[in-house]
Design a protein around this motif. Structure first.
Motif, PDB file in Angstrom:
ATOM      1  N   GLU A 154     108.728  58.235  54.754  1.00  0.00           N
ATOM      2  CA  GLU A 154     110.022  57.370  54.643  1.00  0.00           C
ATOM      3  C   GLU A 154     110.576  57.395  52.969  1.00  0.00           C
ATOM      4  O   GLU A 154     111.549  56.947  52.764  1.00  0.00           O
ATOM      5  CB  GLU A 154     109.814  56.163  55.022  1.00  0.00           C
ATOM      6  CG  GLU A 154     109.581  55.782  56.426  1.00  0.00           C
ATOM      7  CD  GLU A 154     109.051  54.522  56.886  1.00  0.00           C
ATOM      8  OE1 GLU A 154     108.687  53.659  56.050  1.00  0.00           O
ATOM      9  OE2 GLU A 154     108.864  54.356  58.051  1.00  0.00           O
ATOM     10  N   ASN A 155     109.506  57.770  52.242  1.00  0.00           N
ATOM     11  CA  ASN A 155     109.960  57.765  50.813  1.00  0.00           C
ATOM     12  C   ASN A 155     110.411  59.038  50.249  1.00  0.00           C
ATOM     13  O   ASN A 155     110.621  59.194  48.869  1.00  0.00           O
ATOM     14  CB  ASN A 155     108.561  56.996  49.904  1.00  0.00           C
ATOM     15  CG  ASN A 155     108.169  55.839  50.217  1.00  0.00           C
ATOM     16  OD1 ASN A 155     109.346  55.043  50.501  1.00  0.00           O
ATOM     17  ND2 ASN A 155     107.214  55.419  50.045  1.00  0.00           N
ATOM     18  N   THR A 156     110.682  59.966  51.182  1.00  0.00           N
ATOM     19  CA  THR A 156     111.127  61.268  50.610  1.00  0.00           C
ATOM     20  C   THR A 156     112.431  61.595  51.276  1.00  0.00           C
ATOM     21  O   THR A 156     112.899  60.849  52.333  1.00  0.00           O
ATOM     22  CB  THR A 156     110.204  62.428  50.984  1.00  0.00           C
ATOM     23  OG1 THR A 156     110.014  62.422  52.413  1.00  0.00           O
ATOM     24  CG2 THR A 156     108.874  62.281  50.417  1.00  0.00           C
ATOM     25  N   ARG A 157     113.373  62.418  50.847  1.00  0.00           N
ATOM     26  CA  ARG A 157     114.572  62.997  51.453  1.00  0.00           C
ATOM     27  C   ARG A 157     114.284  63.895  52.499  1.00  0.00           C
ATOM     28  O   ARG A 157     114.056  65.012  52.203  1.00  0.00           O
ATOM     29  CB  ARG A 157     115.421  63.452  50.357  1.00  0.00           C
ATOM     30  CG  ARG A 157     115.838  62.395  49.472  1.00  0.00           C
ATOM     31  CD  ARG A 157     116.734  63.011  48.129  1.00  0.00           C
ATOM     32  NE  ARG A 157     115.850  64.055  47.500  1.00  0.00           N
ATOM     33  CZ  ARG A 157     116.529  64.669  46.415  1.00  0.00           C
ATOM     34  NH1 ARG A 157     117.742  64.611  46.096  1.00  0.00           N
ATOM     35  NH2 ARG A 157     115.641  65.669  45.910  1.00  0.00           N
ATOM     36  N   ASN A 158     114.423  63.452  53.600  1.00  0.00           N
ATOM     37  CA  ASN A 158     114.322  64.318  55.070  1.00  0.00           C
ATOM     38  C   ASN A 158     115.361  64.342  55.565  1.00  0.00           C
ATOM     39  O   ASN A 158     116.324  63.733  55.882  1.00  0.00           O
ATOM     40  CB  ASN A 158     113.032  63.577  55.844  1.00  0.00           C
ATOM     41  CG  ASN A 158     111.789  63.465  55.184  1.00  0.00           C
ATOM     42  OD1 ASN A 158     110.998  64.542  54.844  1.00  0.00           O
ATOM     43  ND2 ASN A 158     111.365  62.245  54.853  1.00  0.00           N
ATOM     44  N   VAL A 159     115.450  65.848  56.282  1.00  0.00           N
ATOM     45  CA  VAL A 159     116.541  66.147  57.292  1.00  0.00           C
ATOM     46  C   VAL A 159     115.871  66.704  58.580  1.00  0.00           C
ATOM     47  O   VAL A 159     115.235  67.415  58.500  1.00  0.00           O
ATOM     48  CB  VAL A 159     117.405  67.176  56.813  1.00  0.00           C
ATOM     49  CG1 VAL A 159     118.572  67.524  57.508  1.00  0.00           C
ATOM     50  CG2 VAL A 159     118.031  66.413  55.290  1.00  0.00           C
ATOM     51  N   LEU A 160     116.675  66.035  59.704  1.00  0.00           N
ATOM     52  CA  LEU A 160     116.259  66.758  60.818  1.00  0.00           C
ATOM     53  C   LEU A 160     117.376  67.442  61.021  1.00  0.00           C
ATOM     54  O   LEU A 160     118.289  67.127  61.357  1.00  0.00           O
ATOM     55  CB  LEU A 160     116.033  65.647  61.914  1.00  0.00           C
ATOM     56  CG  LEU A 160     116.009  66.353  63.416  1.00  0.00           C
ATOM     57  CD1 LEU A 160     114.711  67.094  63.689  1.00  0.00           C
ATOM     58  CD2 LEU A 160     115.892  65.208  64.364  1.00  0.00           C
TER      59      LEU A 160
END
Length: 282
Positions: free
Chosen positions: A179-185
């Motif tokens: 949750e504390n990183t920039r993630n993309v699905l």
């Protein structure tokens, strides 16, 4: 095979429709055999919009109202789009030149997707993400895996996930690290849609991911989870739905991400070539 002009008209107007209008339009395309029996109220209820939106869409498409629309709709049997007899007729009656032309048109129509403001926003999001998770279902899973490898050549942190096999274990421990990183699905799917697809998108959004859905021209459900929904035409008259435009859409993403930082992209591919040469792969 004669194509119902009603559906051709809807597809031609899709790039210029509002989000709510496009939702109704894609529902019509995806439920060809049901719409002719419905009412304006039932169509509005099925898509979660107002009856005013339905009426506005029909006027924008050039019809006087629902009655006029339904009269034109039944002029060609819509069930022919899914019947095996019609698919067989495609094998026997459509010349190769027409098939090639239809496939080419489907790819050319991608310009309407790449010129949307959301396209550049999506590319920026993918480029700036710390981690990218890619998944694909059913017949396009292999395409999604290939896209994962190709995107991994031009940037770090790209991983294919198999939802059915891993149960999203990649997102489990610990929650804070996700949750504390920039993630993309990035999710790739096509008719008939996998039941895990929408659930996976909902979980990703709840965890703060940005979500990108790449699908066919009939997809409606994805808009409930993201504005980054991009469509590739699949109905080109082939025996099975075409994936050519969808694959091109994936290729454009790889190119556009690489284009954001040409120097970095060149360094990565030079390093990759050096590694493959040392491995004796080529």
């Amino acid at each position: 095979m004669d194509v119902n002009p009603v559906f051709e008209n809807i597809r031609a107007h899709l790039p210029n429709l509002t989000k709510s209008e496009a939702l109704v339009a894609r529902y019509i395309l995806n439920n060809e055999t049901k719409v002719g029996l419905g009412t304006g109220a039932s169509l509005a209820a099925a898509t979660g919009v107002s009856e005013i939106t339905v009426s506005r869409l029909l006027r924008k498409l050039g019809y006087k109202g629902l009655r006029d629309f339904k009269l034109r709709l039944v002029s060609v049997d819509p069930e022919g789009y899914v019947h095996s007899e019609e698919r067989l007729a495609r094998l026997l009656s459509i010349p190769e030149s027409a098939r090639i032309e239809a496939e080419s048109r489907a790819i050319q129509k991608l310009s309407s997707q790449l010129t949307r403001p959301e396209w550049q926003e999506m590319i920026n999001c993918v480029f700036n993400a710390e981690r990218i998770f890619v998944t694909g279902f059913q017949t396009v899973r292999g395409m999604a895996e290939d896209f994962t490898r190709r995107l991994g050549i031009v940037r770090d942190g790209v991983r294919f996930i198999s939802v059915r096999e891993s149960g999203l274990a990649e997102w489990a421990p610990p929650a804070s690290s996700i949750e504390n990183t920039r993630n993309v699905l990035i999710l790739v799917d096509i008719l008939l849609y996998a039941k895990e697809a929408e659930i996976t998108c909902a979980i990703a959004r709840r965890m703060g991911f940005d979500v990108v859905v790449l699908s066919d021209e009939f997809n409606n459900w994805a808009y409930e989870h993201t504005d980054f929904v991009f469509h590739a035409e699949s109905k080109t008259g082939l025996f099975l739905e075409s994936t050519a435009a969808l694959n091109s859409l994936l290729n454009f993403i790889v190119h556009s991400v690489a284009e954001r930082s040409p120097v970095q992209s060149r360094e990565r591919i030079d390093n990759w070539y050096a590694l493959t040469k040392e491995l004796g792969m080529f």
